[in-house]
Enzyme design. Structure first.
Site, PDB file in Angstrom:
ATOM      1  N   GLU A 180      41.519  45.129  33.625  1.00 45.05           N
ATOM      2  CA  GLU A 180      40.930  46.472  33.498  1.00 45.05           C
ATOM      3  C   GLU A 180      41.072  47.118  34.894  1.00 45.05           C
ATOM      4  OE1 GLU A 180      37.315  46.593  31.702  1.00 45.05           O
ATOM      5  OE2 GLU A 180      37.326  45.268  30.209  1.00 45.05           O
ATOM      6  N   HIS A 227      31.887  41.654  35.941  1.00 45.70           N
ATOM      7  CA  HIS A 227      32.304  40.169  36.052  1.00 45.70           C
ATOM      8  C   HIS A 227      32.417  39.868  37.601  1.00 45.70           C
ATOM      9  CE1 HIS A 227      34.453  39.252  31.788  1.00 45.70           C
ATOM     10  NE2 HIS A 227      33.822  40.345  31.741  1.00 45.70           N
TER      11      HIS A 227
END
Length: 522
Positions: free
Chosen positions: A50, A322
């Site tokens: 990402e 995350h």
């Protein structure tokens, strides 16, 4: 080429860098680059997911170029796959392997199909020898938008795990050290997880040192079946490797809690004994051991940890939604029988965000506080000396043993999954084809009606309805003809591979015949 290294430190991180969507993207990813540059131990290989824009990639590269001089940003799909690999050593080759099953263009708001998800591959040379090569595979598989039996993308992720396992097995067969890194969107010991570890000679590095770690969040059926106490946030980080959805990550807080963060505001500390029912592990570092016969030894796991837990120094938010997974592999030479080495005893690594004091603000509701005092969940990590970590010798011997194959029931589960998904896609294809023919009929009817309508706004409305209906029908017709047809063929290929693998696992050395055709439900 410098002296051959005896250790390789690895970081994998989902950066949450979606353009126009992820909050505070530029500031966070710039800080991610800074933290990678000052990480201890210094990383040798970093895999990012990402990281969607060249701008963010260049920002990270500027800050890490002195410790990781080589890097590759991977291009795929209409908007890019968001994958990047950074390395201390030269990248000799790179490839993108697109997944054959990868979402649907009709679910445009989810975007998985449009970004062209796949596997970013880099062949990295860390020494001058013919086998001094590490092949890195970086991926971000399809997101699970639903859970349980209603997960409409479980077939996609299962196929993606299967394709990843074949890539890993091929690289291992070449005698290279193999690393599979990324956000796999799967739980430990799930079917997708078992496909990778059974179909390729790699180990889940976290489970090597934490073999009793969780297999999902506390409320997941598989984890509940273990009858373990509900963990605390600290235990989930250090023992279970729960780098996603835990209370330490500020992007998982409520909006009211997030308002406590910001420039000039005091840091809000999460108590380590906060109950954590949602924390889970979705990010992985899978590793092989290399060509032991040629190298005279193999790569084993010395350290694993959850990293990048610090917050942005000014914004006070977590650097991503995350945390990172970190591991250190060490080269372990083959010793003569009877020697062996003691297991490493590494201390639990504490971070700034896990320290707390009696006057610190904490985030813990009454329910959590009651659960803490009732002792209904794990309150602290198991001491490091009691973790059951394997010695380096036993690790290497375990890695060299023949792997346990997938049981026949697992193959049957995959085949049933494929059949269910095929039925769904065939139904969708028929519906969209009918919509196309219906739109053509309606359009023709509208054109005919124009001849009999008065010369006013009625003719305009008929033409507008005809045009809009024909455009929508044409789109569905193209989807039925192109997308659904190609996806059904990919499913047909996947089914054959699983059927053939099941036959081989049962001792049948002959490939199964391909008896399916387009007239048999495809």
């Amino acid at each position: 080429m410098e002296e051959v290294p005896t250790e390789i430190s690895i970081i994998t991180l989902n950066c949450w860098g979606l353009k126009y969507i992820s909050k505070l993207r530029r500031e966070r990813l710039a800080e991610i680059g800074h933290q990678i540059a000052i990480a201890d131990p210094q990383p040798h290989i970093v895999a990012l997911q990402e990281c969607w824009t060249q701008e963010d990639y260049r920002s990270i590269r500027r800050q890490t170029r002195f410790i990781l001089p080589y890097g590759k940003f991977y291009h795929s799909g209409a908007f890019g796959g968001g994958l990047a690999i950074l390395s201390l050593w030269p990248i000799e080759e790179s490839t993108v392997f697109p997944y054959s099953l990868n979402g649907r263009p009709t679910a445009f708001w989810r975007g998985d199909w449009f970004v062209g998800k796949g596997v970013a591959h880099a062949k990295i040379r860390y020494g001058s020898g013919p086998k001094h090569i590490v092949e890195v595979f970086n991926t971000h598989t399809h997101a699970p938008y639903e859970h349980g039996p209603n997960d409409s993308y479980i077939c996609h992720r299962t196929a993606q795990s299967w394709e990843m396992s074949k890539l890993l097995r091929g690289a291992s067969d070449r005698g290279h050290l193999v690393l599979a890194l990324g956000d796999f969107n799967m739980l430990p010991m799930s079917l997708e997880h078992r496909i990778i570890t059974a179909n390729a000679p790699v180990r889940d590095t976290w489970r090597v040192l934490h073999p009793d770690s969780s297999v999902g969040p506390a409320d997941h059926p598989s984890e509940r079946a273990r009858r373990r106490p509900i963990p605390t946030a600290e235990f989930n980080i250090h023992e279970n490797g729960a780098a996603s959805d835990g209370p330490y990550n500020t992007w998982r807080w409520t909006k009211a809690q997030q308002k406590l963060l910001g420039p000039g505001k005091p840091e809000v500390i999460v108590a380590p004994d906060t109950i954590d029912q949602r924390g889970k592990r979705l990010d992985y570092i899978f590793a092989g051991c290399g060509d032991v016969a040629t190298l005279g030894g193999g790569w084993v796991v010395r350290r694993v940890s959850v990293g990048m837990m610090m917050r942005h120094p000014d914004l006070r938010c977590s650097l991503s939604d995350h945390f990172a997974m970190e591991a250190t592999l060490v080269f372990h030479p083959i010793e003569s029988p009877g020697t062996g080495h003691p297991a490493d005893k590494l201390p639990v690594r504490m971070t700034a965000t896990t320290r707390f004091g009696p006057d610190s603000d904490t985030i813990m509701d009454d329910k959590e506080d009651k659960a803490l005092h009732n002792g209904t969940y794990l309150q602290s990590p198991v001491p490091s000396e009691c973790r059951g970590s394997k010695s380096l010798d036993s690790q290497l011997m375990a890695a060299l043993r023949e792997q346990d194959p997938l049981p026949g029931a697992a193959y049957d589960e995959i085949l049933a999954m494929i059949s269910k998904y095929v039925a769904r896609e065939r139904s969708q294809r028929r519906w969209r084809a009918r919509h196309f023919f219906a739109s053509v009929a309606v359009s023709v009817a509208c054109f005919v009606a124009v001849w009999f309508s008065p010369g006013n706004y009625v003719a305009f409305i008929l033409m507008l309805l005809s045009s809009l209906g024909l455009v929508a029908g044409t789109i569905d017709g193209l989807l039925a003809l192109l997308f659904f047809k190609s996806e059904l063929r990919a499913l047909k290929e996947f089914q054959w591979q699983i059927t053939n693998a099941k036959a081989a696992a049962g001792g049948d050395a002959v490939s199964v015949p391909d008896n399916t055709d387009d007239n048999q439900g495809w």
